[in-house]
Write an enzyme that holds these catalytic residues in place. Structure first.
Site, PDB file in Angstrom:
ATOM      1  N   ALA A 289       0.818  -1.208   0.000  1.00  0.00           N
ATOM      2  CA  ALA A 289       0.000   0.000   0.000  1.00  0.00           C
ATOM      3  C   ALA A 289       0.855   1.262   0.000  1.00  0.00           C
ATOM      4  CB  ALA A 289      -0.927  -0.004   1.206  1.00  0.00           C
ATOM      5  N   ASP A 335      15.805  33.869 -32.815  1.00  0.00           N
ATOM      6  CA  ASP A 335      16.068  34.494 -34.103  1.00  0.00           C
ATOM      7  C   ASP A 335      15.180  35.703 -34.244  1.00  0.00           C
ATOM      8  OD1 ASP A 335      17.885  33.068 -35.482  1.00  0.00           O
ATOM      9  OD2 ASP A 335      16.451  31.751 -36.480  1.00  0.00           O
ATOM     10  N   GLU A 683      -1.412   5.712   6.126  1.00  0.00           N
ATOM     11  CA  GLU A 683      -1.650   4.295   6.400  1.00  0.00           C
ATOM     12  C   GLU A 683      -0.563   3.726   7.321  1.00  0.00           C
ATOM     13  OE1 GLU A 683      -1.936   2.620   2.465  1.00  0.00           O
ATOM     14  OE2 GLU A 683      -3.777   3.737   2.061  1.00  0.00           O
ATOM     15  N   ASN A 708      -5.811   1.825  -1.971  1.00  0.00           N
ATOM     16  CA  ASN A 708      -4.762   2.065  -2.946  1.00  0.00           C
ATOM     17  C   ASN A 708      -5.299   2.104  -4.373  1.00  0.00           C
ATOM     18  OD1 ASN A 708      -2.094   2.625  -2.815  1.00  0.00           O
ATOM     19  ND2 ASN A 708      -1.464   0.574  -3.431  1.00  0.00           N
ATOM     20  N   ASP A 712      -7.586   5.947  -4.185  1.00  0.00           N
ATOM     21  CA  ASP A 712      -6.493   6.777  -4.700  1.00  0.00           C
ATOM     22  C   ASP A 712      -6.338   6.637  -6.209  1.00  0.00           C
ATOM     23  OD1 ASP A 712      -6.066   7.430  -2.143  1.00  0.00           O
ATOM     24  OD2 ASP A 712      -4.184   6.353  -1.898  1.00  0.00           O
TER      25      ASP A 712
HETATM   26  P1  ADP Z   1      18.636  36.625 -39.582  1.00  0.00           P
HETATM   27  O1  ADP Z   1      19.512  36.110 -38.497  1.00  0.00           O
HETATM   28  O2  ADP Z   1      17.884  37.840 -39.157  1.00  0.00           O
HETATM   29  O3  ADP Z   1      17.767  35.572 -40.173  1.00  0.00           O
HETATM   30  P2  ADP Z   1      20.183  36.370 -42.012  1.00  0.00           P
HETATM   31  O4  ADP Z   1      21.274  35.472 -41.595  1.00  0.00           O
HETATM   32  O5  ADP Z   1      19.079  35.797 -42.799  1.00  0.00           O
HETATM   33  O6  ADP Z   1      19.614  37.154 -40.726  1.00  0.00           O
HETATM   34  O7  ADP Z   1      20.769  37.595 -42.840  1.00  0.00           O
HETATM   35  C1  ADP Z   1      21.877  38.336 -42.414  1.00  0.00           C
HETATM   36  C2  ADP Z   1      22.215  39.414 -43.400  1.00  0.00           C
HETATM   37  O8  ADP Z   1      22.557  38.818 -44.651  1.00  0.00           O
HETATM   38  C3  ADP Z   1      21.052  40.346 -43.702  1.00  0.00           C
HETATM   39  O9  ADP Z   1      21.099  41.482 -42.891  1.00  0.00           O
HETATM   40  C4  ADP Z   1      21.274  40.737 -45.155  1.00  0.00           C
HETATM   41  O10 ADP Z   1      22.049  41.895 -45.242  1.00  0.00           O
HETATM   42  C5  ADP Z   1      22.039  39.575 -45.721  1.00  0.00           C
HETATM   43  N1  ADP Z   1      21.174  38.710 -46.523  1.00  0.00           N
HETATM   44  C6  ADP Z   1      20.038  38.117 -46.129  1.00  0.00           C
HETATM   45  N2  ADP Z   1      19.492  37.378 -47.119  1.00  0.00           N
HETATM   46  C7  ADP Z   1      20.314  37.529 -48.184  1.00  0.00           C
HETATM   47  C8  ADP Z   1      20.326  37.012 -49.532  1.00  0.00           C
HETATM   48  N3  ADP Z   1      19.385  36.204 -49.965  1.00  0.00           N
HETATM   49  N4  ADP Z   1      21.324  37.391 -50.343  1.00  0.00           N
HETATM   50  C9  ADP Z   1      22.283  38.209 -49.914  1.00  0.00           C
HETATM   51  N5  ADP Z   1      22.351  38.705 -48.686  1.00  0.00           N
HETATM   52  C10 ADP Z   1      21.383  38.386 -47.814  1.00  0.00           C
HETATM   53 MG    MG Z   2      18.020  33.571 -40.566  1.00  0.00          MG
END
Ligand code: ADP
Ligand code: MG
Length: 879
Positions: A289, A335, A683, A708, A712
């Site tokens: 128990a 992010d 108990e 038990n 319970d």
């Molecule tokens: P986050 O962390 O906000 O997702 P990213 O890693 O996607 O950022 O982007 C970082 C930087 O890279 C951006 O600020 C931009 O200037 C550049 N970037 C984003 N996408 C592209 C792309 N497709 N081609 C070229 N440069 C890019």
């Molecule tokens: Mg990104």
């Protein structure tokens, strides 16, 4: 010949695939008829009879069975014919195992159905079109379209591979990526190990670089992974969560208490000259128990139900322990793009370098904006689809913004006709730039590099950098994401051109400012997290001005908080970082490797950190974080595989909801422990004290077993469905290694058990000593009263443990099954005590109305006392 040795042509021939269009629908059907579907044979479920056998191996069950045998044998020797007790014990054993098997099965089913939500998808070329299908539907001969970050759904022979690297550790144990080469040949005839078969890709591996096409050569159980699938399944199922492990430990500790008290009670009985069989049965059933057998099952149920609730709130739990870790999370590193923001990007401003002209982009583009955006838009990977006159865009949101802007004037297709694409070096968030190379209409070439301004700046040799820097800052302040566009024109293509060649001596074309508004849910969610003692930090590849502007808007960057960039971070030693880590709330221009440093530093501060990620390079950080969170909509397969949780809506607010649910799990488990142990410990107290006072045997074995299981067990199971009655998000998170009995739970259990023991002992005394309703007192009346009081007290108690507030504050609808189960248990208790047929079976006797009045008062007494104490000091009853 082994597939990996075959030439590309041979494989194509063998499967009759058109490599331009893939399989036709008829071929798919035919292949499926011949080779079946891409599934692993359903993993062998443990058959019922084995489950029963396993449940019988439980210590508590073994003790019970021994008790049944002893009872049976002694009844036989005595020749009284009262075999009911032994039958009842066996009945209880059976009911107990059925109950736990059924409940465990349900928990397993609900977890399995969640795995289905987490289905893998595959991109294939069929009938000339790229389609996304369920990985299960891939057939032999299918033409796989493999992109960076993809998980491979079946084994395949590569027919075209560009810089392809696969991570095959799941299959080979080798964690370094393997470079693939579709053209490789194998000289010697010796068999080559899996890791060296570089002409192949295998199910269960992931692509960490490049892209490719492959023809599926094996599916389902025929894949290399299929042959070891059995192994993997059993491994995954046997792992317990930390909470479950701690409960197993608790169970073991309690078993010791049980065994020791049983021995003690037996000793006492022997000294007092009690009937040996009788005392042995009491001792053994006391032992049984005391052990809360149902605890483990209830916890599994609780976890499974929470995982379901979380799934309804758009998060899929991939690893069960993550639910608990969420409850202790006190830092979320999120992010920016897509998680905190909407990821619906729109071009707002364009700056033309040569003309030093700033254009606002709304309806109509002016000439300079068109110049800049045309180059930007052809340097992308966006697919434009037109159906019903409506254009839809597929690709990276940043790039879609560029293309959508230019498509108001002309089409990307048209531009690409003028400037045919020659080569491209794709974007990744470490390099933060990408480059495409095109032929010029009048001969020669143009390389277009677009990317983060500060990354491109050092490469730019021609252009007004000073003015550009001003524009960049002003865009950033307005929360615009900045893309710099630069070009290089050259006449002849060198023999082996490199990225360096294209990206030298660049001429600035202009800057594009893109808005990505925050999600409306973000600011309230950040605030909710803050009130719950959870700190939100933003990690982004974006520019510090842009990041801060958004962070300020959603409440991540408050006064006193600091921002830091990836390059500043690189200059800090670990010690310096540790000292200031709590001040930074925005990390800008970071690379995925920086994320790991941030995680490690927080973890050295004893924080539990949850981190989001979506790219291939985020995988190590997702693994390093206490809770790795990936994106269901935009993330790569690689990130998903590395994560503990997938957000199906990519939304930051979802993380906060999941944390709230995670905290709830712990609270439900504490309630269950409180409920079950209060009764069990009372108990022991009752039996000890009654025997020390020389009151004979206060409770029979069947009484303890009944309490038990029914009193319970029934309400206990309903506790797994208990909703969050208190606001868990207005208190700080639990400490990382919080004890089960922390925050006064042990004290509560002690108090409850004490109260129960007192009323039960009073009941025994009354039954043994008072003449009520013309009935002479005796031992059996005492037992009947003790049983009824203890059973009813315990049933009512389930209402006490639900909240620190009065039990009347909780509505029936909060958890109807709990109230219903409590009612049911009470009715069963009354029925077996009142019915003349069942009375002798349970060793009970007829008692008078006066006795019942006393029982009613005594059973309510602990609840009245607890209600009173809750009134004067609710904190004593924290759940
Ligand atoms: P986050 O962390 O906000 O997702 P990213 O890693 O996607 O950022 O982007 C970082 C930087 O890279 C951006 O600020 C931009 O200037 C550049 N970037 C984003 N996408 C592209 C792309 N497709 N081609 C070229 N440069 C890019
Ligand atoms: Mg990104």
């Amino acid at each position: 010949m082994a597939v990996y040795r075959e030439g590309i042509e041979e494989t194509i021939e063998a499967h009759q695939v058109n490599i331009e269009t893939g399989l036709s629908s008829e071929q798919v059907i035919k292949s499926r008829e011949e080779f079946g579907s891409n599934v692993f044979v359903a993993d062998k479920r443990v058959p019922l009879w084995r489950k029963i056998l396993i449940s019988l191996q439980d210590v508590a069950t073994i003790i019970l069975l021994i008790a049944a045998v002893i009872s049976f044998v002694s009844t036989y020797i005595e020749g009284t014919g009262h075999y009911f007790e032994s039958l009842l014990i066996i009945g209880i054993v059976i009911i107990n195992s059925i109950l736990s098997i059924v409940q465990e099965g349900r928990a397993e089913d609900s977890l399995a159905s969640l795995q289905n939500l987490n289905r893998m998808q595959a991109k294939v070329l069929r009938d000339g079109e790229k389609v996304l299908i369920d990985a299960d539907d891939v057939v032999v001969g299918d033409l796989l379209v493999i992109e960076n970050g993809a998980a491979i759904p079946a084994d395949g022979r590569l027919i075209k591979a560009v810089e392809l690297q696969a991570e095959e550790s799941a299959l080979t144990g080798e964690s370094l990526p393997v470079e693939k080469n579709e053209k490789a040949t194998f000289e010697s005839d010796d068999d080559v190990s899996l890791g060296e078969r570089i002409t192949m890709v295998y199910r269960g591996t992931t692509i960490v670089n490049g892209h490719a096409r492959a023809i599926v050569t094996a599916i389902g159980m025929q894949t290399e992974m299929g042959t070891i699938a059995g192994l993997l399944n059993s491994e995954a199922q046997n792992s317990l969560t930390p909470l479950q492990r701690r409960l197993v430990q608790l169970g073991k500790n309690i078993s010791w208490v049980a065994i020791i008290s049983a021995i003690f009670v037996m000793g006492l009985g022997v000294i007092q000259g009690m009937d040996l069989k009788h005392i042995f049965l009491i001792a053994i059933s006391l032992a049984v128990a005391v052990v809360p057998e149902t605890l483990a099952v209830i916890v599994t149920m609780t976890l499974a139900l929470s995982v379901q609730t979380i799934a309804k709130k758009h998060a899929i739990i991939r690893r069960l322990p993550a639910v608990e870790t969420l409850g202790t999370t006190n830092v979320i590193a999120s992010d920016k793009t897509g998680t905190l923001t909407q990821n619906v990007m729109t071009v707002r401003q364009v700056w033309h370098d040569e003309q030093n002209h700033l254009s606002d982009v709304d309806e109509n583009l002016d000439e300079p904006a068109v110049d800049v955006l045309s180059l930007a838009a052809i340097s992308t990977n966006v697919e434009v689809n037109i159906s019903d006159e409506k254009k839809t865009y597929a690709g990276l949101p940043t790039e879609v913004a560029l293309v959508r802007a230019i498509e108001t004037i002309t089409s990307r297709e048209e531009l690409l006709r003028q400037y045919p694409l020659v080569e491209q070096i794709p974007f990744n968030s470490t390099k933060k730039r990408m480059t495409t190379v095109h032929e010029l209409p009048d001969g020669g070439y143009i390389a277009i590099t677009k990317g983060a301004f500060d990354v491109l700046l050092p490469m730019i040799k021609h252009g007004n950098s000073e003015r550009a820097e001003e524009v960049n800052t002003s865009f950033g302040r307005r929360a615009l994401r900045v893309l710099a566009i630069a070009k290089r024109i050259f006449d002849v293509m060198p023999e082996s051109p490199t990225q360096e060649f294209y990206e030298q001596d660049l001429t600035l074309v202009g800057l594009v400012g893109i808005i990505d508004p925050p999600r409306p849910e973000s600011a309230p969610a950040v605030e909710k997290a803050r009130l719950a003692g959870v700190k939100t930090i933003m990690i982004t590849g974006d520019h510090v001005e842009t990041a801060s502007a958004i962070a300020r808007e959603i409440g991540i960057l408050r006064s006193g908080d600091l921002t830091i960039t990836g390059s500043e971070l690189a200059k800090l030693s670990d010690q310096e970082l540790d000292k200031h880590i709590k001040d930074y709330t925005v990390y800008a221009r970071v690379t995925p490797t920086d994320k790991i440093r941030i995680i490690k530093s927080w973890q050295r501060q004893d924080a539990t950190i949850a981190m989001t990620g979506d790219g291939v390079n985020d995988a190590p950080a997702l693994k390093a974080a206490d809770v790795g969170i990936s994106m269901g909509e935009t993330g790569t397969d690689v990130a998903r595989e590395a994560s503990d949780i997938i957000l199906t809506d990519d939304n930051f607010a979802t993380i906060i909801n999941a944390i709230s649910e995670g905290r709830g799990v712990y609270i439900k488990v504490r309630k269950t422990i409180n409920f079950l142990l209060s009764a069990n410990i009372s108990e022991i107290l009752v039996i000890f004290i009654a025997m020390l006072l020389g009151w004979g045997s206060p409770l029979l074995a069947v009484h303890l077993l009944f309490i038990n299981l029914v009193s319970d067990g029934l309400p206990g199971f309903a506790l797994s469905r208990e909703p969050m009655l208190t606001n868990v998000m207005n208190q700080p998170p639990m400490a990382k290694h919080v004890k089960l009995f922390a925050q006064g739970l042990g004290r509560q259990i002690g108090l409850n058990a004490g109260l129960f023991a007192i009323v039960t002992l009073v009941a025994i005394w009354v039954g043994q000593n008072a003449v009520i309703g013309g009935l002479n007192p005796n031992e059996q009346i005492g037992q009947t009263m003790a049983f009824t009081v203890l059973s009813l007290t315990s049933i009512i108690h389930v209402l006490n443990i639900r909240s620190e507030k009065t039990l009347f504050s909780i509505k029936y609808s909060a958890n109807p099954s709990l109230v219903n189960m409590a009612f049911l248990a009470a009715i069963i208790t009354l029925v077996i005590t009142l019915l003349p047929v069942t009375q002798p079976l349970f060793g009970l006797t007829m008692i008078s109305l006066g006795h019942w009045a006393i029982i009613a008062i005594l059973s309510l007494m602990p609840t009245i006392v607890i209600e009173f104490l809750k009134y004067i000091r609710p904190s004593l009853f924290r759940v």
